[in-house]
Enzyme design. Structure first.
Site, PDB file in Angstrom:
ATOM      1  N   HIS A 264       0.855  -1.187   0.000  1.00 29.47           N
ATOM      2  CA  HIS A 264       0.000   0.000   0.000  1.00 29.47           C
ATOM      3  C   HIS A 264       0.890   1.235   0.000  1.00 29.47           C
ATOM      4  O   HIS A 264       1.940   1.246   0.662  1.00 29.47           O
ATOM      5  CB  HIS A 264      -0.920   0.004   1.234  1.00 29.47           C
ATOM      6  CG  HIS A 264      -2.015   1.019   1.155  1.00 29.47           C
ATOM      7  ND1 HIS A 264      -1.830   2.340   1.516  1.00 29.47           N
ATOM      8  CD2 HIS A 264      -3.303   0.907   0.734  1.00 29.47           C
ATOM      9  CE1 HIS A 264      -2.972   2.991   1.330  1.00 29.47           C
ATOM     10  NE2 HIS A 264      -3.873   2.155   0.854  1.00 29.47           N
TER      11      HIS A 264
ATOM     12  N   GLU B 287      -7.789  -4.853  -0.624  1.00 30.35           N
ATOM     13  CA  GLU B 287      -8.311  -5.631  -1.741  1.00 30.35           C
ATOM     14  C   GLU B 287      -8.298  -7.135  -1.456  1.00 30.35           C
ATOM     15  O   GLU B 287      -9.170  -7.863  -1.929  1.00 30.35           O
ATOM     16  CB  GLU B 287      -7.488  -5.358  -3.004  1.00 30.35           C
ATOM     17  CG  GLU B 287      -7.605  -3.938  -3.523  1.00 30.35           C
ATOM     18  CD  GLU B 287      -6.712  -3.719  -4.733  1.00 30.35           C
ATOM     19  OE1 GLU B 287      -6.122  -4.702  -5.227  1.00 30.35           O
ATOM     20  OE2 GLU B 287      -6.598  -2.565  -5.183  1.00 30.35           O
TER      21      GLU B 287
END
Length: 389
Positions: A275, A328
Site C-alpha cells: 500500500h 483488496e
C-alpha cells in the site's frame, strides 16, 4: 517602468512526484496514519465504526459532523431510503447506457448515468447554492448510486433491474437489488462492514479529483463523475477481483512458494499486497480477515495460508520493506463469500466511497479558492522563430 515589468518571480518549490505527502488543504473529515496502521472518520476509528455502527450512521457522521442518536439515526435512514428511487427519465435511459457499455461494465456506465441524474435532478453549481442545498444534492446522489449500479449490472446480464426497498438498510437493500433476493443477515452484516470501512481514506487520487472539480464551483454530479473516472484507473481503484484471480492462479497450497517467488523475482506486483501509505498491516485487511474467518471454509483457509507465505517470501526477498495485505485481498474474499459477482467488486467499493467523496465536496465548497497548482516547463526553451510553412 510599471510594477508588472519589475516584478520578480520566485521559482516554484520542488515537490515530490505525484505530490506524495504534500499538504494541499485542511480537513476535518479524517486522516490516514500509515506508520501506525490507523485511519479515522472525523474523531472515530474507522474500523471501530465498521464494527459497531450502521452505514447510515457513518454517512450521517460524514455529512453532519457527529454521530446520530437513535431518533436521528432512524430518521436519517428512512430519509435516505426514500431517495433510492430513480427519476423516470433516468430509469428509462439505463438500458441504452448498459448496452453501450456492455464490455466496459457498470462503473463505466455510472459516469454517464451520474451526469444524467444530476441534469435530471436540476443540480446547480455548488458555487451558486447554499450549504443546505449542497447537502440535499449529495444525499440524493449517494442514495441513488447503488440503484444505478445494480440496475446497470442486471441490464448488462439480460435481467430486469430490481426496484429498491425502503424497508431494508443500505447494505441489505444493495444486495437485494443486485440479486433479487433478500440477503441472509450474516451476509448483509459482512458487506455493511466492508462498505463502512471504505467510505473514506485520506487524500487519495479520486478524493483529490472530486475536490479539485468542486473548487471550480461545478455541480455535485460533475465532481462525483470525475471521482469515478479517477477510481477507474487500475493504479488507484485496483480491483479486489484481481486478488482473487491470484488465489485462483495459485490454486493449491503446495504451489504458493514457487508461484510467488517466480513473480517477485521477475519484478511483478503481487495483487492484494502493499500500500502506498501503510507501513504496517492495513487495518481494513485485518478487520476483513476476521469477517472472512467468521464464515470459514476452504477459500478462507487458503487465503490465510497465501497471506502467511507471501509475507514470509516478501520479507526474505525484499528485506526492510513492509509489504502486507491491503484492503483488496480480504475484501475480495468477503464479497465472494457473500455472493457478489466479481465484476461488481469495484462498483461496490464505489457505492460506499460516494459518501466520502461527497463529504469532501461539501467541505471544499465552503472554500471559494480554486485549486490551481503549477507545472515546471521542461521542453525546448522558447521563444523560437516560427518556421515558414
Amino acid at each position: 517602468m510599471s510594477a508588472a515589468n519589475t516584478r520578480t518571480h520566485a521559482a516554484p518549490p520542488d515537490v515530490p512526484r505525484g505530490l506524495a505527502g504534500v499538504i494541499v488543504t485542511d480537513t476535518a473529515l479524517g486522516d490516514v496514519r500509515g506508520q501506525e496502521g490507523f485511519y479515522h472518520y472525523r474523531e472515530y476509528s474507522a474500523v471501530e465504526l465498521a464494527e459497531s455502527r450502521t452505514f447510515e450512521d457513518v454517512w450521517y457522521l460524514m455529512f453532519h459532523g457527529g454521530l446520530p442518536d437513535r431518533a436521528e439515526s432512524a430518521a436519517f435512514a428512512a430519509r435516505t431510503a426514500g431517495l433510492r428511487h430513480l427519476p423516470p427519465d433516468v430509469r428509462d435511459a439505463l438500458p441504452a447506457i448498459a448496452r453501450a457499455g456492455a464490455t466496459a461494465g457498470p462503473l463505466a456506465g455510472l459516469r454517464t448515468a451520474l451526469s444524467l441524474f444530476g441534469a435530471s435532478a436540476g443540480f446547480r453549481p455548488v458555487y451558486d447554492i447554499d450549504s443546505d442545498r449542497r447537502r440535499e444534492d449529495a444525499l440524493a446522489v449517494c442514495a441513488a448510486v447503488p440503484t444505478l449500479l445494480t440496475s446497470l449490472y442486471r441490464l448488462g446480464q439480460g435481467l430486469e433491474p430490481v426496484a429498491p426497498r425502503d424497508d431494508l438498510p443500505f447494505a441489505a437493500n444493495y444486495l437485494y437489488m443486485l440479486t433479487g433476493e433478500e440477503p441472509e443477515p450474516a451476509r448483509a452484516a459482512a458487506v455493511e462492514r466492508y462498505l463502512v470501512s471504505t467510505v473514506d481514506h485520506g487524500f487519495n487520487a479520486s478524493t483529490f479529483t472530486a475536490r479539485v472539480i468542486a473548487s471550480t464551483g461545478a455541480d455535485t454530479a460533475a465532481c462525483l463523475t470525475g471521482a469515478v473516472g479517477a477510481l477507474s484507473g487500475p493504479l488507484h481503484g485496483g480491483a479486489p477481483s484481481r486478488a482473487l484471480d491470484t488465489l485462483d492462479a495459485i490454486a493449491t497450497p503446495e504451489r504458493i512458494d514457487g508461484w510467488i517467488r517466480e513473480r517477485v523475482l521477475a519484478g511483478e506486483r503481487i495483487m492484494g499486497f502493499g500500500h502506498p501509505v501503510y507501513r504496517t498491516e492495513d487495518p481494513r485487511s485485518r478487520m476483513l480477515r476476521s469477517v472472512a474467518q467468521s464464515f470459514g471454509g476452504p477459500l478462507v483457509d487458503f487465503a490465510v495460508e497465501v497471506e502467511r507465505q507471501v509475507e514470509a517470501i516478501l520479507a526474505e526477498l525484499k528485506p526492510g520493506r513492509e509489504l502486507h495485505t491491503n484492503v483488496e485481498f480480504y475484501a475480495g474474499v468477503v464479497m465472494e463469500l457473500c455472493g457478489l459477482p466479481r465484476e461488481m467488486f469495484t462498483p461496490t467499493f464505489c457505492a460506499a466511497r460516494m459518501v466520502g467523496w461527497s463529504a469532501n465536496i461539501l467541505e471544499q465548497a465552503e472554500d471559494s479558492k480554486i485549486i490551481r497548482p503549477a507545472a515546471r516547463y521542461v521542453g525546448t526553451p522558447p521563444p523560437r522563430p516560427v518556421p515558414a510553412p
